[in-house]
Write a protein that holds these residues in place. Structure first.
Motif, mmCIF file in Angstrom:
data_model
loop_
_atom_site.group_PDB
_atom_site.id
_atom_site.type_symbol
_atom_site.label_atom_id
_atom_site.label_comp_id
_atom_site.label_asym_id
_atom_site.label_seq_id
_atom_site.Cartn_x
_atom_site.Cartn_y
_atom_site.Cartn_z
ATOM 1 N N LEU A 1 -6.467 -3.980 -5.524
ATOM 2 C CA LEU A 1 -6.189 -5.389 -5.811
ATOM 3 C C LEU A 1 -6.367 -6.250 -4.555
ATOM 4 N N ALA A 2 -7.184 -7.300 -4.681
ATOM 5 C CA ALA A 2 -7.396 -8.319 -3.639
ATOM 6 C C ALA A 2 -8.179 -7.826 -2.421
ATOM 7 N N VAL A 3 -8.761 -6.612 -2.483
ATOM 8 C CA VAL A 3 -9.648 -6.166 -1.411
ATOM 9 C C VAL A 3 -10.974 -6.924 -1.559
ATOM 10 N N PRO A 4 -11.590 -7.469 -0.504
ATOM 11 C CA PRO A 4 -11.221 -7.289 0.904
ATOM 12 C C PRO A 4 -10.379 -8.425 1.485
ATOM 13 N N ALA A 5 -10.056 -9.454 0.694
ATOM 14 C CA ALA A 5 -9.284 -10.567 1.253
ATOM 15 C C ALA A 5 -7.984 -10.062 1.877
ATOM 16 N N VAL A 6 -7.297 -9.199 1.136
ATOM 17 C CA VAL A 6 -6.151 -8.471 1.693
ATOM 18 C C VAL A 6 -6.681 -7.114 2.130
ATOM 19 N N GLY A 7 -6.438 -6.745 3.359
ATOM 20 C CA GLY A 7 -7.109 -5.609 3.972
ATOM 21 C C GLY A 7 -7.018 -4.305 3.196
ATOM 22 N N VAL B 1 -5.369 4.679 6.916
ATOM 23 C CA VAL B 1 -5.982 5.051 5.638
ATOM 24 C C VAL B 1 -6.594 3.830 4.975
ATOM 25 N N LYS B 2 -7.335 4.071 3.895
ATOM 26 C CA LYS B 2 -7.832 2.993 3.039
ATOM 27 C C LYS B 2 -7.112 3.070 1.705
ATOM 28 N N ARG B 3 -6.421 2.019 1.338
ATOM 29 C CA ARG B 3 -5.642 2.036 0.098
ATOM 30 C C ARG B 3 -6.516 2.224 -1.132
ATOM 31 N N HIS C 1 -3.209 -9.573 5.994
ATOM 32 C CA HIS C 1 -3.061 -10.503 4.878
ATOM 33 C C HIS C 1 -3.901 -11.740 5.150
ATOM 34 N N LEU C 2 -5.115 -11.750 4.584
ATOM 35 C CA LEU C 2 -6.041 -12.876 4.699
ATOM 36 C C LEU C 2 -6.401 -13.190 6.146
ATOM 37 N N GLY C 3 -6.133 -12.245 7.051
ATOM 38 C CA GLY C 3 -6.417 -12.462 8.457
ATOM 39 C C GLY C 3 -5.359 -13.273 9.180
ATOM 40 N N LEU D 1 0.851 -1.178 0.000
ATOM 41 C CA LEU D 1 0.000 0.000 0.000
ATOM 42 C C LEU D 1 0.866 1.198 0.000
ATOM 43 N N LEU D 2 1.230 1.972 0.369
ATOM 44 C CA LEU D 2 2.176 3.006 0.442
ATOM 45 C C LEU D 2 2.359 3.561 1.815
#
Length: 220
Positions: free
Chosen positions: A197-203, A188-190, A68-70, A16-17
């Motif tokens: 990419l991959a939201v919401p599996a990756v936070g 923040v929210k990326r 990361h996936l919880g 994310l940055l």
């Protein structure tokens, strides 16, 4: 990601940055909200002379984490950045802070993942080489401070508020120059920067931590 101006950023890195941190003293806290109803002039920064301060590149960190996936909360960062502060000690709210990060310096400790992060699906560093932050407003109360301003990633500017602590404002014992040390955090929210990419599996939620030691610039 200071009436203080931060223009360079470096260290830590991944999906994310954003901006890592080194804690404060026993009364330091990154959760305290300073009183912004007045310009507080009795801040610890009053012990420092006004003027330009630059990042001590051997003691500057920007990191961020996410779910990361919880299963875990990876810790990434950026290796190359610059921060500058123009401090107005008598009225800290008039200070400025700016930071610039080399996006391709993102670092996850996994070379293949670093390449993925730099690619078009995420930071697209070939087309967007810089990440920037500048504080539009700063409030300081004692050791606590907040700063708010646009964080620009992939050409998208979104306001972010950092809440932090001034760890110490004094002459550096070895370098013999006025020095300012701060720790700060933002959430923040990326997806606000198109990093979906991959939201919401990756936070989607990302925590940014910064640790900076700023040295008074020598006057020519």
């Amino acid at each position: 990601m200071f009436a203080i101006r931060f223009s360079q950023i470096a260290t830590v890195g991944a999906s994310l940055l954003i901006l890592t941190a080194c804690g404060g003293g026993e009364d330091a806290t990154t959760s305290a909200e300073p009183d912004t109803s007045t310009n507080v002039v009795d801040s610890v920064v009053a012990a420092l002379p006004s003027g330009a301060y630059d990042l001590d590149k051997s003691h500057g960190y920007i990191s961020f984490s996410y779910s990361h996936l919880g299963f875990s909360n990876p810790l990434l960062g950026f290796m190359e950045f610059d921060v500058t502060t123009d401090l107005v000690a008598a009225n800290p709210a008039e200070s400025t802070i700016s930071a610039t990060i080399a996006a391709n310096s993102i670092y996850s400790r996994v070379a293949k993942f670093d390449e993925h992060l730099r690619g078009e699906e995420l930071f697209d560093t070939a087309n967007y080489p810089a990440i920037t932050f500048s504080a539009d407003s700063i409030a300081i109360n004692g050791k606590a401070f907040t700063m708010t301003g646009p964080l620009t990633i992939k050409g998208i500017a979104t306001d972010v508020t950092f809440v932090g602590t001034i760890n110490k404002a004094a002459d550096h014992p070895m370098r013999k120059v006025p020095t300012l040390g701060v720790s700060a955090t933002a959430t923040v929210k990326r997806s606000d920067w198109g990093l979906t990419l991959a939201v919401p599996a990756v936070g989607d939620e990302v925590t940014i931590d910064v640790e900076f030691e700023m040295l008074k610039r020598e006057e020519s």
